[in-house]
Design an enzyme around this catalytic site. Sequence first.
Site, PDB file in Angstrom:
ATOM      1  N   ASP A   1       0.819  -1.206   0.000  1.00 16.43           N
ATOM      2  CA  ASP A   1       0.000   0.000   0.000  1.00 16.43           C
ATOM      3  C   ASP A   1       0.856   1.260   0.000  1.00 16.43           C
ATOM      4  OD1 ASP A   1      -2.444  -1.214  -0.112  1.00 16.43           O
ATOM      5  OD2 ASP A   1      -2.928  -0.978   2.010  1.00 16.43           O
ATOM      6  N   ARG A   2       1.898   1.264   0.812  1.00 17.26           N
ATOM      7  CA  ARG A   2       2.721   2.475   0.921  1.00 17.26           C
ATOM      8  C   ARG A   2       3.515   2.738  -0.366  1.00 17.26           C
ATOM      9  NH1 ARG A   2       2.605   4.217   6.230  1.00 17.26           N
ATOM     10  NH2 ARG A   2       1.817   2.661   7.703  1.00 17.26           N
TER      11      ARG A   2
END
Length: 210
Positions: A169-170
């Site tokens: 996600d990051r």
Amino acid sequence: MPGPLAGIRVLDLTTVLVGPYCTQVLAEMGAAVTKVEAPEGDVVRLIGPGRSPGMGCMFITINRGKRSVALDLKQLKARAVLLRLAQSADVLVTNIRPAAMARLGLDYAAVRTANPRIVYASVLGYAQDGPYGPRPAYDDLMQGAALIAGLNAQVSGGEPRYVPLAMADRITGLMAASAINAALVHQLAQRGRAAGRGADVRDDAELRPR
């Protein structure tokens, strides 16, 4: 001092982590980010400890520096409000599936009608013209698909395990922020922002001028 994106207005229609992390990066660069939430709020509000109800630590961490407005986009009047906000925005970021955005009348074509120069960024797990397009793409699913859990098992000699930092996600959020910045620079190269054209930034990070 104001950041490099000072004066840039961003509409944030994202939830959970990947999209809010992207728009948090833009906010820290100076953009004015307005987070659009359903009346019940982003589900991440309920994750982790917090001093106030609905203000969990994870939510605060990835949404700091933003304004917030509650809109039920299933209602026609709320969608009209959003399109009015889009008229003065430079960027719209969403991680809602494109089919759902189309049903709401908020896909790129519809928003571009309200604002031809808007940068519309869909932060998704898979290219929408591929066989996995409709599938959900949470961080653990993406780490599994990328064989990260299996690689950890090979290195440690133990059981497969995920990187416990929401790594997929990051990284995706950072790449989305980079692609949005590229689209804004692309506008500036076309005789300035006011005269520039919009761009459709998709999940495969490909810039498609319109």
